[in-house]
Design a protein around this motif. Structure first.
Motif, PDB file in Angstrom:
ATOM      1  N   ASP A  82       7.421   5.079  12.496  1.00 49.03           N
ATOM      2  CA  ASP A  82       7.042   6.269  11.969  1.00 49.03           C
ATOM      3  C   ASP A  82       7.295   6.173  10.676  1.00 49.03           C
ATOM      4  O   ASP A  82       7.838   5.096   9.998  1.00 49.03           O
ATOM      5  CB  ASP A  82       8.050   7.487  12.682  1.00 49.03           C
ATOM      6  N   LYS A  83       7.111   7.280   9.868  1.00 45.67           N
ATOM      7  CA  LYS A  83       6.924   7.116   8.335  1.00 45.67           C
ATOM      8  C   LYS A  83       8.382   7.240   7.875  1.00 45.67           C
ATOM      9  O   LYS A  83       8.641   6.284   6.752  1.00 45.67           O
ATOM     10  CB  LYS A  83       6.459   8.640   7.971  1.00 45.67           C
ATOM     11  N   GLY A 101      -6.177  -1.544   4.068  1.00 42.64           N
ATOM     12  CA  GLY A 101      -7.124  -2.092   4.892  1.00 42.64           C
ATOM     13  C   GLY A 101      -6.819  -2.625   6.220  1.00 42.64           C
ATOM     14  O   GLY A 101      -7.529  -3.811   6.864  1.00 42.64           O
ATOM     15  N   VAL A 102      -5.979  -2.018   6.991  1.00 43.20           N
ATOM     16  CA  VAL A 102      -5.620  -2.478   8.374  1.00 43.20           C
ATOM     17  C   VAL A 102      -5.973  -1.326   9.329  1.00 43.20           C
ATOM     18  O   VAL A 102      -5.614   0.037   8.998  1.00 43.20           O
ATOM     19  CB  VAL A 102      -4.077  -2.943   8.426  1.00 43.20           C
ATOM     20  N   GLY A 103      -5.759  -1.647  10.556  1.00 45.98           N
ATOM     21  CA  GLY A 103      -5.762  -0.453  11.677  1.00 45.98           C
ATOM     22  C   GLY A 103      -4.386   0.309  11.683  1.00 45.98           C
ATOM     23  O   GLY A 103      -3.313  -0.127  11.448  1.00 45.98           O
ATOM     24  N   VAL A 104      -4.563   1.614  11.983  1.00 43.59           N
ATOM     25  CA  VAL A 104      -3.334   2.348  12.137  1.00 43.59           C
ATOM     26  C   VAL A 104      -2.286   1.895  13.167  1.00 43.59           C
ATOM     27  O   VAL A 104      -1.106   1.893  12.811  1.00 43.59           O
ATOM     28  CB  VAL A 104      -3.887   3.860  12.237  1.00 43.59           C
ATOM     29  N   ALA A 155       0.816  -1.067   0.198  1.00 46.04           N
ATOM     30  CA  ALA A 155       0.108   0.142  -0.072  1.00 46.04           C
ATOM     31  C   ALA A 155       0.718   1.433  -0.136  1.00 46.04           C
ATOM     32  O   ALA A 155       0.515   2.303  -0.615  1.00 46.04           O
ATOM     33  CB  ALA A 155      -0.852  -0.173   1.244  1.00 46.04           C
ATOM     34  N   ALA A 156       1.820   1.266   0.703  1.00 46.01           N
ATOM     35  CA  ALA A 156       2.877   2.426   0.994  1.00 46.01           C
ATOM     36  C   ALA A 156       3.459   2.676  -0.450  1.00 46.01           C
ATOM     37  O   ALA A 156       3.536   3.804  -0.922  1.00 46.01           O
ATOM     38  CB  ALA A 156       3.786   2.259   2.047  1.00 46.01           C
ATOM     39  N   ARG A 157       3.961   1.457  -1.273  1.00 45.11           N
ATOM     40  CA  ARG A 157       4.628   1.673  -2.329  1.00 45.11           C
ATOM     41  C   ARG A 157       3.475   2.409  -3.383  1.00 45.11           C
ATOM     42  O   ARG A 157       3.983   3.221  -4.134  1.00 45.11           O
ATOM     43  CB  ARG A 157       5.139   0.551  -2.875  1.00 45.11           C
ATOM     44  N   ASP A 193       4.055  12.983   0.733  1.00 49.91           N
ATOM     45  CA  ASP A 193       3.014  13.673   1.660  1.00 49.91           C
ATOM     46  C   ASP A 193       2.031  12.662   2.360  1.00 49.91           C
ATOM     47  O   ASP A 193       1.264  13.002   2.984  1.00 49.91           O
ATOM     48  CB  ASP A 193       2.454  14.900   1.063  1.00 49.91           C
ATOM     49  N   VAL A 194       2.162  11.415   1.802  1.00 50.08           N
ATOM     50  CA  VAL A 194       1.475  10.487   2.332  1.00 50.08           C
ATOM     51  C   VAL A 194       1.531  10.272   3.882  1.00 50.08           C
ATOM     52  O   VAL A 194       2.747  10.118   4.288  1.00 50.08           O
ATOM     53  CB  VAL A 194       1.775   9.173   1.469  1.00 50.08           C
ATOM     54  N   THR A 195       0.678   9.890   4.660  1.00 50.93           N
ATOM     55  CA  THR A 195       0.632   9.604   6.129  1.00 50.93           C
ATOM     56  C   THR A 195       0.368   8.279   6.444  1.00 50.93           C
ATOM     57  O   THR A 195       0.116   7.340   5.677  1.00 50.93           O
ATOM     58  CB  THR A 195      -0.410  10.574   6.763  1.00 50.93           C
ATOM     59  N   LEU A 196       0.968   7.883   7.533  1.00 49.14           N
ATOM     60  CA  LEU A 196       0.553   6.488   7.934  1.00 49.14           C
ATOM     61  C   LEU A 196      -0.646   6.049   8.051  1.00 49.14           C
ATOM     62  O   LEU A 196      -1.135   5.052   7.888  1.00 49.14           O
ATOM     63  CB  LEU A 196       1.399   6.047   9.395  1.00 49.14           C
ATOM     64  N   HIS A 197      -1.584   6.958   8.388  1.00 47.29           N
ATOM     65  CA  HIS A 197      -3.067   6.817   8.476  1.00 47.29           C
ATOM     66  C   HIS A 197      -3.474   6.599   6.964  1.00 47.29           C
ATOM     67  O   HIS A 197      -4.403   5.501   6.710  1.00 47.29           O
ATOM     68  CB  HIS A 197      -3.830   8.076   9.094  1.00 47.29           C
ATOM     69  N   ASP A 198      -3.064   7.424   5.930  1.00 51.86           N
ATOM     70  CA  ASP A 198      -3.338   6.897   4.631  1.00 51.86           C
ATOM     71  C   ASP A 198      -2.979   5.582   4.147  1.00 51.86           C
ATOM     72  O   ASP A 198      -3.723   4.795   3.487  1.00 51.86           O
ATOM     73  CB  ASP A 198      -2.636   8.100   3.705  1.00 51.86           C
ATOM     74  N   VAL A 199      -1.770   5.018   4.663  1.00 44.57           N
ATOM     75  CA  VAL A 199      -1.473   3.681   4.227  1.00 44.57           C
ATOM     76  C   VAL A 199      -2.271   2.854   5.041  1.00 44.57           C
ATOM     77  O   VAL A 199      -2.596   1.732   4.242  1.00 44.57           O
ATOM     78  CB  VAL A 199       0.274   3.572   4.811  1.00 44.57           C
ATOM     79  N   ALA A 200      -2.590   2.835   6.250  1.00 44.71           N
ATOM     80  CA  ALA A 200      -3.364   1.959   6.835  1.00 44.71           C
ATOM     81  C   ALA A 200      -4.795   1.743   6.182  1.00 44.71           C
ATOM     82  O   ALA A 200      -5.309   0.832   6.150  1.00 44.71           O
ATOM     83  CB  ALA A 200      -3.683   2.442   8.249  1.00 44.71           C
TER      84      ALA A 200
END
Length: 215
Positions: free
Chosen positions: A57-58, A45-48, A23-25, A34-41
Motif C-alpha cells: 500500500d502507499k 514505467g511498470v505495471g501497477v 519515481a515515487a520520490r 496525494d500521489v497514488t500507486l497507479h501514478d507511481v507505476a
C-alpha cells in the motif's frame, strides 16, 4: 526445522524496485502526498501489479521515503550545528531547510503531519529535534535570535517558503530565495551590515495564489 533463507531478489526485481522508489520520490516531491500507486507505476514505467508486489500500500512506500527525508534533514542539522557560532548554525539550518522544501512539495506534509511514521522515522525525528533544539539554544545564548523563537517555528516558516516555491516555480523559480532571506534576517540577522535582498517582489496575483495554496 527449516533453515531456508529468504531468496534474494532477482536482477529484474531489484531494477523494478529502484525504478518505483525513484519515481515515487520525484512524484511526491512534485505533487505532494496525494500521489497514488497507479501514478507511481505509470511514472516508473511498470505495471501497477509490480508496484503492489513490492509495496502492498502507499503507506509502505511512504514509510521509506519519509525516513530518507528525516535522514537528509538530520544531516543538514548536524552540519549546521558544527558551525563555530550559534548565529551561523541557525542561519545555515534555516536557509538549508527552506532550500530543501523549495524543491520538495512533500517535505512539509511528510515531516509535519500526513505521512506514516515508522519506528525508524520516529527515532530520526527525535534526533533531529534534539539537534535543532541545541542550535536554537546556542543562538539564544549568544543573543542573536529573535526572543521567543523556538524549534517548532522552523517547520512553520519552512512550510511558508514552500508554499511560495510551489506557486511561483514555473515563472519565478528563485522567488522563494528573496522571502527565505527576509525570514532568516528577521529571525537571526547576519553579522554586520545586511546584504541587499535577491530578486524582485512577486506580483499580487502570484502572492494571492500562494496565500490560497495548501501543502
Amino acid at each position: 526445522m527449516s533453515t531456508t533463507a529468504a531468496r534474494p531478489l532477482r536482477a529484474d526485481a531489484v531494477r523494478n524496485r529502484a525504478l518505483i522508489v525513484d519515481a515515487a520520490r520525484r512524484l511526491f516531491a512534485e505533487r505532494g502526498l496525494d500521489v497514488t500507486l497507479h501514478d507511481v507505476a505509470e511514472e516508473a514505467g511498470v505495471g501497477v501489479g509490480t508496484v503492489y508486489r513490492r509495496f502492498p500500500d502507499k503507506d509502505a512506500l511512504l514509510g521509506g521515503l519519509v525516513t530518507a527525508k528525516y535522514e537528509t534533514l538530520l544531516e543538514l542539522a548536524e552540519r549546521a550545528a558544527a558551525r563555530p557560532t550559534g548565529r551561523e548554525a541557525l542561519r545555515e539550518y534555516l536557509l538549508g531547510a527552506m532550500e530543501l522544501r523549495s524543491s520538495d512539495r512533500s517535505l512539509s506534509t511528510a515531516v509535519m503531519r500526513a505521512a506514516p511514521q515508522t519506528a525508524e522515522a520516529l527515532e530520526l525525528r527525535e534526533r533531529l529535534w534534539t539537534v535543532i533544539d541545541g542550535v536554537v539554544a546556542r543562538a539564544q545564548a549568544e543573543g542573536v535570535v529573535r526572543q521567543g523563537f523556538e524549534r517548532d517555528d522552523v517547520a512553520a516558516v519552512t512550510s511558508m517558503i514552500g508554499s511560495i516555491a510551489d506557486r511561483s516555480r514555473d515563472e519565478h523559480p528563485d522567488a522563494w530565495r528573496r522571502y527565505a532571506l527576509l525570514i532568516a534576517d528577521a529571525v537571526c540577522p547576519p553579522a554586520g551590515e545586511l546584504p541587499p535582498l535577491v530578486g524582485r517582489p512577486l506580483e499580487p496575483p502570484v502572492v494571492g495564489a500562494c496565500v490560497a495554496s495548501r501543502a
